[in-house]
Design an enzyme around this catalytic site. Structure first.
Site, PDB file in Angstrom:
ATOM      1  N   CYS A 390      -2.027   1.739  -2.727  1.00  0.00           N
ATOM      2  CA  CYS A 390      -2.185   2.704  -1.653  1.00  0.00           C
ATOM      3  C   CYS A 390      -3.472   2.444  -0.859  1.00  0.00           C
ATOM      4  CB  CYS A 390      -2.099   4.123  -2.211  1.00  0.00           C
ATOM      5  SG  CYS A 390      -1.622   5.309  -0.939  1.00  0.00           S
ATOM      6  N   HIS A 520       2.794   4.141  -4.659  1.00  0.00           N
ATOM      7  CA  HIS A 520       2.142   4.120  -5.977  1.00  0.00           C
ATOM      8  C   HIS A 520       3.129   3.621  -7.031  1.00  0.00           C
ATOM      9  CE1 HIS A 520      -1.641   6.220  -5.038  1.00  0.00           C
ATOM     10  NE2 HIS A 520      -0.924   6.823  -4.103  1.00  0.00           N
ATOM     11  N   GLU A 522       2.689   2.686  -9.939  1.00  0.00           N
ATOM     12  CA  GLU A 522       2.383   3.144 -11.296  1.00  0.00           C
ATOM     13  C   GLU A 522       3.183   4.383 -11.697  1.00  0.00           C
ATOM     14  OE1 GLU A 522       0.360   3.260  -8.696  1.00  0.00           O
ATOM     15  OE2 GLU A 522      -0.892   5.066  -8.654  1.00  0.00           O
TER      16      GLU A 522
HETATM   17  N1  GLN Z   1      -6.518   7.904   1.704  1.00  0.00           N
HETATM   18  C1  GLN Z   1      -5.376   7.105   2.001  1.00  0.00           C
HETATM   19  C2  GLN Z   1      -4.338   7.850   2.804  1.00  0.00           C
HETATM   20  O1  GLN Z   1      -4.329   9.039   2.797  1.00  0.00           O
HETATM   21  C3  GLN Z   1      -4.749   6.549   0.735  1.00  0.00           C
HETATM   22  C4  GLN Z   1      -4.184   7.594  -0.146  1.00  0.00           C
HETATM   23  C5  GLN Z   1      -3.950   7.106  -1.540  1.00  0.00           C
HETATM   24  O2  GLN Z   1      -4.531   6.128  -1.985  1.00  0.00           O
HETATM   25  N2  GLN Z   1      -3.125   7.803  -2.275  1.00  0.00           N
HETATM   26  O3  GLN Z   1      -3.508   7.241   3.447  1.00  0.00           O
END
Ligand code: GLN
Length: 548
Positions: A390, A520, A522
């Site tokens: 992410c 994600h 994971e």
């Molecule tokens: N801060 C980033 C966003 O909001 C990544 C979010 C995250 O890593 N879950 O897009």
């Protein structure tokens, strides 16, 4: 009222929190499932947050995103991993959620002019939700974890709802207390008194436990079982030994030794549908304990003075996903938490050479951002396997834009709203939400499909043309830069309409493994089905450990 014949097991904590109630519930789910039953697991969080999305993970643990997009407690992740299947939004509730429903109903005049009260209206809503979860899952048994410990002010209504269910369906409800038996150093003996008191406290709610899971450093001996049995009014054979074991995945195997599954079925007047088979689970557990060669993984993040315990909770699913793939690849992993701030202006990055693989996990905000970008640059230039989750993908694309394409000022508008080159931009529909201060449950959340490009690491790892993965983010790779960025990095996964970039990677000829995902991965890794991208990352890390 309650669905007749459906069975409910309520799990309540005694003495203190943090002794593994969530793992106990997950393990109960597994031992019943292995006996041929459809089981759903429900987590009740007694706090007033409407979901877990607004809570700080370094204080409260990871926010686990369900397929539906609901932001929940990390226990839901354990439930899914042990059961080996997805759970729905019905399987999670907070006090905030319950109250919000009742209050909205009251505002809509749905209570016909009555005074709306905690009892019976809120309690009824709790029961409705528990039954809805059972119906939605089409399960035969629901195992419901009531958060907190008996005696807490916050969870009393939930315990009362469970009491009412037992009253109306006495044969269909069982209570399990997960308690703790300390062995004070000065005494050197396991003490049962705190558990006796906890059971009495539970009795004062009108609830009698049918089982006690005796959490302790050591197995509980027969003498103490007898003592608890007589003082707590629980059959001695239903006091189950639950000592510390090597890993959380050993817990169901340990419960098997005490025949917990059979005893629970007996208490609920159910017969075994089939003999429990733990062959695959045992194989996985053995693989996690095998004396395999070690690979060193550095997880570069923004870490406060939290200590290891809280950190491993904040990134729970990442750690578990690594474990599952490590067992598959045949390595042991040593995970180091590397503070990104150490590399803020590019200093100290050489210390990353010791790692066989580097991960930048999900995150929000400014802290340590430049340090993370320096770490990613080092991994790219020194061909250390890199996996960005992410935020870790967004920052990898920024790194490539800055240092491979020479786009100075490449940044994310999350940090610099007036960046000259907003490589990572806010999604249009998010702009209004942020302006309104509407943050709760409004990110891009839950499962979305991604189309994979042939001939890429991602395509090869998944062995599929399209996948579904879980998301939680507000920002995206800016479509206006995609053509330019594509000359330096391959977008190997995109939304089906090609607009959103879901996976970015460098070609294999250029780097052994440099890949980031906007989602994600994971969250969908399971013990018996490790995530293919984590497996590919660890395979590359293993290779590096052999030649380093
Ligand atoms: N801060 C980033 C966003 O909001 C990544 C979010 C995250 O890593 N879950 O897009």
């Amino acid at each position: 009222m309650a669905t007749k014949g459906h069975k409910y097991i309520f799990v309540i904590g005694g003495v203190m929190s943090g002794v593994g109630k969530g793992i106990a519930v997950s393990s109960i789910g597994l031992v019943l499932k292995q006996r041929g039953y459809e089981v759903n697991l429900v987590k009740i969080d007694p706090y007033l947050n409407v979901d877990a999305g607004t809570m700080n993970p370094t204080e409260h643990g990871e926010v686990f995103i369900l397929r539906s997009g609901l932001e929940t407690d990390q226990d839901m992740g354990n439930y899914e991993r042990f059961l080996g299947r997805d759970l729905g939004p019905e399987d999670y509730m907070t006090s905030g959620m319950v109250y919000q429903t009742v209050i909205n109903r009251e505002r809509a005049l749905e209570y016909g002019g009555k005074c709306v009260e905690a009892v019976p209206h809120v309690r009824d809503e709790i029961l409705r939700r528990i039954e809805a979860a059972a119906a939605h899952n089409g399960s035969q048994i629901s195992v419901i974890e009531i958060g907190g410990t008996v005696g807490d002010f916050q969870n009393a209504l939930f315990i009362d709802a469970a009491r009412v269910m037992k009253l109306t369906q006495p044969d269909d409800v069982a209570f399990v207390m997960v308690s703790y038996l300390p062995v004070p150093n000065t005494i050197g003996e396991m003490k049962t008194k705190p558990t006796q008191s906890a059971v009495r406290e539970l009795n004062s709610y009108g609830v009698q436990p049918d089982f006690i899971l005796a959490r302790a450093n050591h197995p509980i001996d027969d003498k103490r079982k007898e003592k608890l049995a007589i003082s707590c009014n629980v059959r001695a054979d239903r006091i189950i030994s639950a000592p510390d074991v090597r890993s959380i995945y050993d817990v169901p195997l340990n419960f098997e030794k005490d025949h917990l599954g059979d005893k629970l079925l007996d208490a609920l007047s159910l017969s075994k549908e089939k003999e429990a088979d733990f062959t695959d689970w045992q194989k996985f557990v053995d693989a996690t304990h095998a004396e395999n060669p070690e690979v060193k993984i550095g997880i570069v993040g923004k870490y406060f003075d939290t200590g290891d315990y809280v950190l491993s909770d904040a990134y729970l699913s990442v750690i578990e996903a690594i474990k599952f793939s490590a067992a598959e690849v045949g390595v042991k992993t040593k995970i180091d938490w590397v503070n990104a701030k150490e590399f803020q202006s590019g200093e100290n990055v050489e210390k990353l050479a010791q790692y066989d693989g580097i991960i930048v996990p999900g995150g929000f905000g400014e802290t340590g951002i430049e340090g993370k970008i320096h770490a990613i640059k080092y991994a790219r230039e020194n061909k250390i396997p890199y996996f960005g989750l992410c935020y870790g993908m967004q920052l990898a694309v920024i790194e490539v834009a800055r240092h491979k394409l020479g786009i100075e000022g490449a940044h994310t508008v999350e940090i610099n709203p007036t960046a000259t080159h907003p490589i990572v931009d806010v999604m249009p529909e998010q702009k209004d939400l942020i302006a309104q201060g509407n943050y709760g449950g409004t990110m891009r959340l839950g499962v979305y499909p991604a189309q994979l490009k042939e001939g890429t690491i991602a395509h090869e790892a998944y062995g599929a043309d399209s996948v579904e993965e879980r998301h939680r983010h507000r920002y995206e790779i800016n479509p206006e830069y995609i053509e330019q960025l594509s000359t330096a990095i391959t977008f190997s996964g995109t939304s089906p309409d090609g607009v959103l970039m879901e996976i970015a990677e460098l070609p294999k000829g250029e780097h052994p493994f440099f890949l980031g995902t906007q989602f994600h991965p994971e969250l969908q890794a399971r013990p018996l089905s490790p995530h293919p991208l984590f497996t590919a990352f660890l395979t590359a890390s293993k290779k590096r450990s052999g030649i380093k």
